[in-house]
Scaffold this motif. Structure first.
Motif: not given
Ligand code: GAP
Length: 553
Positions: A473, A477, A492
């Motif tokens: 992630a 991001h 996020t």
């Protein structure tokens, strides 16, 4: 260029702003304005200016999400009006549309405002209630007189006055119960109605007029001229200062620099000059959230063209401006283009159209978002006269053909088409349009922003905080931020359930949420969830940046 008549009293001295007209809902079927304002505060779109001191009426600040939303709208205007005007479309004669930017001062020489007619002309007449301290525009304050036996003498003859903001019919409607009672009580008598604005009454009539707000008689002041321009002074020594004004519009900065732009660039007519920035008007009735503020931002273009081509350009800009607002999501029955009737036009204008939005507080009526005006050569003529500087344009492409094949040239004052938009009103319309209530969703309130203006473009969530998901992630991001940092935030969030995270993003108007789950490490795919439908699909992680880019157009 017309605005809905002031219908709400405005105690200008009060520290907190009045609630929007229409309060919780505006007209039938309108979205709830109080809920929109509450969301704007809760999610950091718009705050009251100087709130910790009780606020100041007519002034608003933009929070983090609001500031980015406003920037995105301004950026869209800049791109579509200046950098690639009208999306690369050709003008009415098949020519390229050319526009240049300009940034002019808020404070100009005071003579600019004399020439433009703002000093002397830019004044409203107001009236105050000494009892309840409300302030009204005297020309919008209507007095309806109910005369019983008007042609009889003595006690049989009685007069009752009702006052309010708006047309005579609106004032009658607002006082219907009282008027019906009067008529009922005087059934056998002759009853006639007359109406006048407060300005039209004589001294005796004004003294008898009740306050539209508190109904007190003999409480209204004489009408007073109320200058809409904020004044200041230049120079450090008081008494020797020159009186100056904060500009009430960005347009005049363009007219006074017209000659410089022509002389210092290779631009040829037809062309436009755009100017954006703060304008200030000491509005008597700042109200309806940011709709009528005392400090606001404008995005104005003055398009200079040959007088013979001006009608075609007027129609061109009018239609494009309507399409532009539609392209940003203001679609359907809440947006309209309204051509002014002949008697509404300024004496110098041969055409004006307003792009209007049906705001919750104007519903079922519309409020002006942008005015597109054919201003003829009025402004250049005025500045030429007041400054003594010739502002004519020498057009080398016109005039009789010479033996060498060239043209003799033609000298003329160009005509001007002015699309003048309000940035804050645009943001407000976008906020109202985006606000959606859907009780079937975990967060029943969501903001359906067009992806181009959405302040948060995308969010990336690790489904759980383990198994390598946070690391994937973080990388996604970073990739999205590297690509889209100019356009908006990439968020996020790893806290709470995935449903709650989606709900938070829905309320902020984030169009796309990408979730890294247990399958991502195996097959290099993520889920993408569409804000408006809630539908999810799997796409390859290396397609995510392209997926967002395609949808921002
Ligand atoms: N140069 C022409 C001009 O200024 P305008 O209709 O007075 O025309 C243009 O203003 C736009 O500026 C309006 O359509 C509106 O969107 C915005 N505007 C005007 N007064 C405003 C106010 N007090 N608060 C917020 N926006 C305002």
């Amino acid at each position: 260029m017309s605005e809905p008549a002031a219908r709400q009293p405005d105690p200008s001295a009060a520290s907190s702003p009045p609630p929007p007209a229409g309060g919780a809902g505006g007209g039938a079927g309108a979205k709830p304005m109080d809920a929109i304002m509450a969301l704007c505060k809760r999610r950091g779109f718009i705050y009251q200016a100087s709130e910790i001191y009780g606020g100041i009426n007519g002034f608003w600040d933009y929070g983090p999400l609001g500031a980015q939303l406003k920037k995105n709208l301004k950026e869209a205007w800049w791109q579509d009006m200046i950098m690639r005007p009208c999306w690369g479309r050709k003008g009415p004669g098949g020519e390229a549309v050319r526009c240049l930017p300009l940034e002019t001062c808020i404070i100009q020489h005071p003579k600019v405002w004399e020439a433009s007619g703002h000093v002397g002309g830019f004044n409203d007449v107001s009236v105050d209630c000494r009892v309840c301290k409300s302030r009204f525009r005297a020309d919008h304050l209507t007095v309806v007189s109910v005369d019983i036996n008007p042609f009889m003498a003595g006690e049989a003859r009685k007069t009752f006055l009702f006052s309010g903001m708006g047309t005579p019919d609106e004032v009658k409607a607002a006082n219907k119960k009282k008027i019906d009672k009067l008529i009922e009580a005087n059934r056998q008598q002759e009853v006639i109605f007359t109406a006048a604005t407060y300005l039209e009454l004589n001294e005796e009539g004004r003294a008898a007029c009740p306050c539209p707000e508190c109904d007190e008689k003999k409480s209204l002041t004489e009408p007073r001229q109320f200058g809409l321009m904020f004044e200041s002074g230049t120079g450090a020594v008081r008494g020797e200062q020159m009186k100056v004004y904060l500009r009430p519009e960005t347009a005049q900065g363009i007219f006074v620099q017209f000659k410089n732009v022509v002389d210092t660039t290779r631009v040829k007519i037809p062309f436009g000059i755009g100017n954006t920035g703060k304008s200030f008007r000491n509005e008597i009735t700042p109200r309806n959230f940011t709709y009528r503020s005392r400090e606001f931002e404008q995005m104005e273009l003055e398009f200079f063209c040959h007088p013979e081509e001006s009608q075609a350009w007027y129609r061109f800009w009018r239609d494009f401006r309507m399409e532009w607002w539609q392209s940003l999501g203001l679609k359907g029955e809440n947006l309209q283009l309204r051509e002014h009737a002949k008697d509404e036009l300024s004496h110098y204008s041969t055409g004006t159209s307003d792009v209007e939005y049906r705001f919750p507080f104007t519903a079922p009526d519309f409020g002006e978002l942008e005015g597109v005006a054919h201003r003829g050569c009025y402004d250049l003529t005025q500045h030429q006269q007041h400054s003594g500087v010739k502002l004519e344009y020498f057009d080398t492409d016109r005039g009789e053909v010479l033996p060498n094949g060239g043209r003799r040239g033609e000298r003329y004052l160009p005509h001007v088409i002015e699309p003048a938009a309000g940035l804050d009103r645009g943001v407000l319309a976008i906020l109202c349009e985006a606000y959606t209530k859907d009780e079937s969703r975990p967060s029943p309130e969501l903001m359906k922003f067009h992806p181009r203006v959405a302040p948060i473009k995308a969010a990336v969530f690790p489904l759980v905080n383990k198994d390598g998901m946070p690391e994937i992630a973080e990388k996604l991001h970073a990739d999205l931020t590297a690509k889209f940092w100019r356009e908006g935030f990439i968020e996020t969030d790893a806290k709470q359930s995935i449903g709650k995270r989606y709900a938070r993003m829905d309320e902020a108007g984030t169009p796309f949420c990408f979730t890294i789950d247990g399958d991502t490490a195996k097959d290099q795919t993520v889920t993408v969830r569409d804000r408006d439908t809630g539908k999810q699909e799997r796409i390859a992680i290396d397609r995510v940046v392209g997926y967002v880019a395609e949808r921002l157009q």
